[in-house]
Design a protein around this motif. Structure first.
Motif, PDB file in Angstrom:
ATOM      1  N   HIS A 110       0.815  -1.215   0.000  1.00 23.98           N
ATOM      2  CA  HIS A 110       0.000   0.000   0.000  1.00 23.98           C
ATOM      3  C   HIS A 110       0.851   1.269   0.000  1.00 23.98           C
ATOM      4  CE1 HIS A 110      -3.721  -2.168   1.922  1.00 23.98           C
ATOM      5  NE2 HIS A 110      -3.370  -2.661   0.747  1.00 23.98           N
ATOM      6  N   TYR A 111       2.167   1.121   0.139  1.00 26.48           N
ATOM      7  CA  TYR A 111       3.018   2.287   0.353  1.00 26.48           C
ATOM      8  C   TYR A 111       4.185   2.359  -0.624  1.00 26.48           C
ATOM      9  CZ  TYR A 111       0.664   3.057   4.781  1.00 26.48           C
ATOM     10  OH  TYR A 111      -0.268   3.308   5.737  1.00 26.48           O
ATOM     11  N   ALA A 112       4.441   3.577  -1.094  1.00 27.19           N
ATOM     12  CA  ALA A 112       5.726   3.864  -1.713  1.00 27.19           C
ATOM     13  C   ALA A 112       6.766   3.948  -0.597  1.00 27.19           C
ATOM     14  CB  ALA A 112       5.667   5.184  -2.479  1.00 27.19           C
ATOM     15  N   ILE A 113       7.993   3.602  -0.943  1.00 29.10           N
ATOM     16  CA  ILE A 113       9.080   3.614   0.042  1.00 29.10           C
ATOM     17  C   ILE A 113      10.245   4.414  -0.524  1.00 29.10           C
ATOM     18  CG2 ILE A 113      10.778   2.219   1.279  1.00 29.10           C
ATOM     19  CD1 ILE A 113       7.999   1.825   2.382  1.00 29.10           C
ATOM     20  N   GLY A 114      10.878   5.172   0.340  1.00 24.61           N
ATOM     21  CA  GLY A 114      12.062   5.924  -0.054  1.00 24.61           C
ATOM     22  C   GLY A 114      13.247   5.587   0.821  1.00 24.61           C
ATOM     23  N   TRP A 115      14.409   5.860   0.308  1.00 23.09           N
ATOM     24  CA  TRP A 115      15.657   5.738   1.088  1.00 23.09           C
ATOM     25  C   TRP A 115      16.265   7.138   1.200  1.00 23.09           C
ATOM     26  CZ3 TRP A 115      17.980   1.484   3.426  1.00 23.09           C
ATOM     27  CH2 TRP A 115      17.466   0.217   3.096  1.00 23.09           C
ATOM     28  N   PHE A 116      16.757   7.463   2.376  1.00 20.50           N
ATOM     29  CA  PHE A 116      17.513   8.695   2.541  1.00 20.50           C
ATOM     30  C   PHE A 116      18.768   8.390   3.353  1.00 20.50           C
ATOM     31  CE2 PHE A 116      16.654   9.793   7.003  1.00 20.50           C
ATOM     32  CZ  PHE A 116      15.485   9.091   7.274  1.00 20.50           C
ATOM     33  N   ARG A 117      19.708   9.304   3.334  1.00 19.97           N
ATOM     34  CA  ARG A 117      20.949   9.092   4.082  1.00 19.97           C
ATOM     35  C   ARG A 117      21.312  10.340   4.865  1.00 19.97           C
ATOM     36  NH1 ARG A 117      25.118   8.589  -1.078  1.00 19.97           N
ATOM     37  NH2 ARG A 117      24.956  10.773  -1.810  1.00 19.97           N
ATOM     38  N   GLY A 130       7.712   9.757   5.657  1.00 20.31           N
ATOM     39  CA  GLY A 130       7.073   9.615   6.942  1.00 20.31           C
ATOM     40  C   GLY A 130       7.879   8.765   7.893  1.00 20.31           C
ATOM     41  N   LEU A 131       7.269   7.693   8.372  1.00 19.47           N
ATOM     42  CA  LEU A 131       7.909   6.831   9.349  1.00 19.47           C
ATOM     43  C   LEU A 131       9.173   6.203   8.768  1.00 19.47           C
ATOM     44  CD1 LEU A 131       7.599   5.444  12.166  1.00 19.47           C
ATOM     45  CD2 LEU A 131       6.444   3.585  10.949  1.00 19.47           C
ATOM     46  N   SER A 132      10.256   6.218   9.538  1.00 19.15           N
ATOM     47  CA  SER A 132      11.511   5.629   9.082  1.00 19.15           C
ATOM     48  C   SER A 132      12.078   4.705  10.143  1.00 19.15           C
ATOM     49  CB  SER A 132      12.522   6.723   8.737  1.00 19.15           C
ATOM     50  OG  SER A 132      12.838   7.481   9.885  1.00 19.15           O
ATOM     51  N   GLY A 133      13.086   3.938   9.717  1.00 14.52           N
ATOM     52  CA  GLY A 133      13.761   3.046  10.635  1.00 14.52           C
ATOM     53  C   GLY A 133      14.970   3.698  11.286  1.00 14.52           C
ATOM     54  N   CYS A 163      15.335   3.756   5.493  1.00 18.92           N
ATOM     55  CA  CYS A 163      14.173   3.651   4.614  1.00 18.92           C
ATOM     56  C   CYS A 163      12.981   4.288   5.316  1.00 18.92           C
ATOM     57  CB  CYS A 163      13.877   2.202   4.239  1.00 18.92           C
ATOM     58  SG  CYS A 163      13.542   1.097   5.624  1.00 18.92           S
ATOM     59  N   ALA A 164      12.015   4.720   4.526  1.00 19.01           N
ATOM     60  CA  ALA A 164      10.869   5.435   5.090  1.00 19.01           C
ATOM     61  C   ALA A 164       9.673   5.286   4.172  1.00 19.01           C
ATOM     62  CB  ALA A 164      11.202   6.918   5.270  1.00 19.01           C
ATOM     63  N   THR A 165       8.500   5.439   4.732  1.00  8.97           N
ATOM     64  CA  THR A 165       7.315   5.524   3.889  1.00  8.97           C
ATOM     65  C   THR A 165       7.369   6.836   3.120  1.00  8.97           C
ATOM     66  OG1 THR A 165       6.086   6.461   5.746  1.00  8.97           O
ATOM     67  CG2 THR A 165       5.906   4.086   5.407  1.00  8.97           C
ATOM     68  N   ASP A 166       7.005   6.769   1.856  1.00  5.43           N
ATOM     69  CA  ASP A 166       7.042   7.953   0.995  1.00  5.43           C
ATOM     70  C   ASP A 166       5.614   8.391   0.738  1.00  5.43           C
ATOM     71  OD1 ASP A 166       7.245   9.851  -0.996  1.00  5.43           O
ATOM     72  OD2 ASP A 166       8.572   8.658  -2.273  1.00  5.43           O
ATOM     73  N   LEU A 167       5.172   9.418   1.447  1.00  6.40           N
ATOM     74  CA  LEU A 167       3.783   9.843   1.394  1.00  6.40           C
ATOM     75  C   LEU A 167       3.431  10.532   0.077  1.00  6.40           C
ATOM     76  CD1 LEU A 167       3.507  11.071   5.091  1.00  6.40           C
ATOM     77  CD2 LEU A 167       3.076   8.782   4.136  1.00  6.40           C
ATOM     78  N   SER A 168       4.426  10.863  -0.736  1.00  2.00           N
ATOM     79  CA  SER A 168       4.161  11.456  -2.045  1.00  2.00           C
ATOM     80  C   SER A 168       3.831  10.400  -3.088  1.00  2.00           C
ATOM     81  CB  SER A 168       5.367  12.267  -2.508  1.00  2.00           C
ATOM     82  OG  SER A 168       6.393  11.422  -3.008  1.00  2.00           O
ATOM     83  N   GLY A 169       4.071   9.136  -2.740  1.00  2.00           N
ATOM     84  CA  GLY A 169       3.813   8.060  -3.687  1.00  2.00           C
ATOM     85  C   GLY A 169       4.908   7.852  -4.695  1.00  2.00           C
TER      86      GLY A 169
END
Length: 125
Positions: A31-38, A113-116, A96-102
Motif C-alpha cells: 500500500h506504500y511507496a518507500i524511499g531511502w535517505f541518508r 514519513g515513518l523511518s527506521g 528507509c521510510a514511507t514515501d507519502l508522495s507516492g
C-alpha cells in the motif's frame, strides 16, 4: 507494531558494492511507496531513491543516479537498495521510510514519513 528495519550496511573500499534491505512489519507494504535517505556526518539528510507501491516507478537523486538501484518484494515485506561504485561521499547512515508522495515524480525527502533506525555505510580505503 509498525516498524521499518534496515540492514546490510558495512565498511567497504571505494568502488565496492552493498545491498541494503528494509524489512517492514505492522502494515501492508504493498500500500506504500518507500524511499531511502541518508545522513552523512555534518550534512543535511538527503533523499536518494524511491519506489512506488507496485514497484513500477522509481526515482533517484542526481548524486546517485546510475549507481543505486531500488527494488521491492511485497510478498516478503522487503525493499532493497543496491549500491555500486561507492565513494567516500556515500558514507552515512541509510534509512528507509514511507514515501507519502507516492514517488510519483521525483525523490521528495520532505514527504517521507515513518523511518527506521538506519544502517551504517562506511567507505574508506
Amino acid at each position: 507494531q509498525v516498524q521499518l528495519v534496515e540492514s546490510g550496511g558495512g565498511s567497504v573500499q571505494p568502488g565496492g558494492s552493498l545491498r541494503l534491505s528494509c524489512t517492514v512489519s505492522g502494515f501492508t507494504l504493498s500500500h506504500y511507496a518507500i524511499g531511502w535517505f541518508r545522513q552523512a556526518p555534518g550534512k543535511a539528510r538527503e533523499g536518494v531513491a524511491c519506489i512506488d507501491s507496485s514497484g513500477g516507478n522509481t526515482h533517484y537523486a542526481d548524486s546517485v543516479k546510475g549507481r543505486f538501484a531500488i527494488s521491492r518484494d511485497n510478498a516478503v515485506n522487503q525493499v532493497y537498495l543496491q549500491i555500486h561504485s561507492l565513494t567516500p561521499e556515500d558514507t552515512g547512515v541509510y534509512h528507509c521510510a514511507t514515501d507519502l508522495s507516492g514517488c510519483r515524480y521525483s525523490v521528495r525527502y520532505s514527504d517521507y514519513g515513518l523511518s527506521g533506525q538506519g544502517t551504517q555505510v562506511t567507505i574508506s580505503s
